[in-house]
Design a protein around this motif. Structure first.
Motif, PDB file in Angstrom:
ATOM      1  N   TRP A  60       0.837  -1.200   0.000  1.00 48.09           N
ATOM      2  CA  TRP A  60       0.000   0.000   0.000  1.00 48.09           C
ATOM      3  C   TRP A  60       0.877   1.256   0.000  1.00 48.09           C
ATOM      4  N   GLN A  61       1.895   1.260   0.852  1.00 45.49           N
ATOM      5  CA  GLN A  61       2.788   2.408   0.957  1.00 45.49           C
ATOM      6  C   GLN A  61       3.608   2.594  -0.319  1.00 45.49           C
ATOM      7  N   LEU A  89      -3.331  19.634  -6.080  1.00 49.42           N
ATOM      8  CA  LEU A  89      -4.096  19.635  -4.835  1.00 49.42           C
ATOM      9  C   LEU A  89      -4.813  18.292  -4.649  1.00 49.42           C
ATOM     10  N   ALA A  90      -5.430  17.798  -5.720  1.00 45.62           N
ATOM     11  CA  ALA A  90      -6.137  16.514  -5.659  1.00 45.62           C
ATOM     12  C   ALA A  90      -5.179  15.364  -5.343  1.00 45.62           C
ATOM     13  N   VAL A  91      -4.006  15.382  -5.940  1.00 44.17           N
ATOM     14  CA  VAL A  91      -3.000  14.346  -5.679  1.00 44.17           C
ATOM     15  C   VAL A  91      -2.580  14.403  -4.209  1.00 44.17           C
ATOM     16  N   GLY A  92      -2.392  15.593  -3.680  1.00 41.72           N
ATOM     17  CA  GLY A  92      -2.015  15.749  -2.280  1.00 41.72           C
ATOM     18  C   GLY A  92      -3.083  15.236  -1.337  1.00 41.72           C
ATOM     19  N   VAL A  93      -4.333  15.565  -1.619  1.00 43.98           N
ATOM     20  CA  VAL A  93      -5.446  15.091  -0.788  1.00 43.98           C
ATOM     21  C   VAL A  93      -5.544  13.570  -0.865  1.00 43.98           C
ATOM     22  N   TRP A  94      -5.383  13.026  -2.062  1.00 38.66           N
ATOM     23  CA  TRP A  94      -5.437  11.574  -2.243  1.00 38.66           C
ATOM     24  C   TRP A  94      -4.325  10.884  -1.450  1.00 38.66           C
ATOM     25  N   ALA A  95      -3.118  11.441  -1.485  1.00 41.89           N
ATOM     26  CA  ALA A  95      -1.997  10.850  -0.751  1.00 41.89           C
ATOM     27  C   ALA A  95      -2.261  10.886   0.755  1.00 41.89           C
ATOM     28  N   ILE A  96      -2.766  12.006   1.252  1.00 37.96           N
ATOM     29  CA  ILE A  96      -3.086  12.113   2.676  1.00 37.96           C
ATOM     30  C   ILE A  96      -4.164  11.097   3.049  1.00 37.96           C
ATOM     31  N   TYR A  97      -5.171  10.964   2.207  1.00 36.25           N
ATOM     32  CA  TYR A  97      -6.232   9.973   2.437  1.00 36.25           C
ATOM     33  C   TYR A  97      -5.645   8.569   2.560  1.00 36.25           C
ATOM     34  N   ARG A  98      -4.735   8.206   1.652  1.00 34.68           N
ATOM     35  CA  ARG A  98      -4.137   6.874   1.664  1.00 34.68           C
ATOM     36  C   ARG A  98      -3.286   6.656   2.907  1.00 34.68           C
ATOM     37  N   VAL A 100      -3.698   8.141   5.861  1.00 31.96           N
ATOM     38  CA  VAL A 100      -4.603   8.030   7.007  1.00 31.96           C
ATOM     39  C   VAL A 100      -5.337   6.693   6.991  1.00 31.96           C
ATOM     40  N   LYS A 101      -5.860   6.299   5.836  1.00 31.63           N
ATOM     41  CA  LYS A 101      -6.601   5.040   5.740  1.00 31.63           C
ATOM     42  C   LYS A 101      -5.711   3.852   6.103  1.00 31.63           C
ATOM     43  N   GLY A 102      -4.511   3.834   5.574  1.00 35.28           N
ATOM     44  CA  GLY A 102      -3.600   2.740   5.863  1.00 35.28           C
ATOM     45  C   GLY A 102      -3.169   2.720   7.319  1.00 35.28           C
ATOM     46  N   LEU A 106      -3.720  -0.213  10.047  1.00 35.49           N
ATOM     47  CA  LEU A 106      -2.587  -0.796  10.771  1.00 35.49           C
ATOM     48  C   LEU A 106      -2.826  -0.728  12.272  1.00 35.49           C
ATOM     49  N   ASN A 107      -3.297   0.413  12.743  1.00 36.58           N
ATOM     50  CA  ASN A 107      -3.582   0.600  14.164  1.00 36.58           C
ATOM     51  C   ASN A 107      -4.643  -0.388  14.659  1.00 36.58           C
ATOM     52  N   ASP A 108      -5.604  -0.716  13.783  1.00 35.56           N
ATOM     53  CA  ASP A 108      -6.666  -1.665  14.131  1.00 35.56           C
ATOM     54  C   ASP A 108      -6.237  -3.125  13.948  1.00 35.56           C
ATOM     55  N   GLY A 109      -5.020  -3.335  13.479  1.00 37.18           N
ATOM     56  CA  GLY A 109      -4.526  -4.697  13.276  1.00 37.18           C
ATOM     57  C   GLY A 109      -5.102  -5.364  12.048  1.00 37.18           C
ATOM     58  N   LYS A 110      -5.458  -4.557  11.045  1.00 35.81           N
ATOM     59  CA  LYS A 110      -6.067  -5.086   9.829  1.00 35.81           C
ATOM     60  C   LYS A 110      -5.155  -4.878   8.625  1.00 35.81           C
ATOM     61  N   ALA A 111      -5.253  -5.788   7.684  1.00 38.74           N
ATOM     62  CA  ALA A 111      -4.555  -5.633   6.401  1.00 38.74           C
ATOM     63  C   ALA A 111      -5.325  -4.625   5.553  1.00 38.74           C
TER      64      ALA A 111
END
Length: 118
Positions: A60-61, A89-98, A100-102, A106-111
């Motif tokens: 993912w990373q 701007l859209a690319v930056g928002v998308w990267a931040i979203y990815r 945070v989502k990942g 990870l924090n929840d112990g999920k793939a």
């Protein structure tokens, strides 16, 4: 003869590395250069995390890094016709979203499903 760490220890080490990489990617949203350290870690440790649920985070990373780099490059090329600014701007928002989502998964112990872009 080198002893292999147990699966629990290996997974926990992989989880710590993924956390460090998410932090480096997050910091790169401000500083920029730390993403290079993160992608190097991702590639150097990729084989060590293989077979754990954390391996999906490494994929993912890696995909986040390369798609963001390509998106930023295309955006910069299109700056002269002004479409590059909102694209960047859209690319930056998308990267931040990815990131945070990942990181939350990870924090929840999920793939994460590294085959998806969103």
């Amino acid at each position: 003869m080198e002893q292999m760490p147990s699966d629990d220890i290996r997974t926990e080490q992989a989880r710590k590395l993924a956390t460090i990489c998410y932090a480096l990617y997050a910091i790169s949203c401000i500083i920029g250069i730390t993403a290079i350290a993160a992608i190097i870690i991702n590639y150097l440790k990729r084989d060590e995390v293989a077979g754990t649920w954390v391996a999906s985070h490494f994929e993912w990373q890696i995909k986040t890094f390369w798609y963001t780099l390509v998106g930023a490059f295309v955006s910069w090329l299109l700056m002269f016709i002004l479409i590059g600014f909102p694209m960047l701007l859209a690319v930056g928002v998308w990267a931040i979203y990815r990131i945070v989502k990942g990181w939350l998964a990870l924090n929840d112990g999920k793939a994460v499903d590294a085959s998806k872009l969103v």
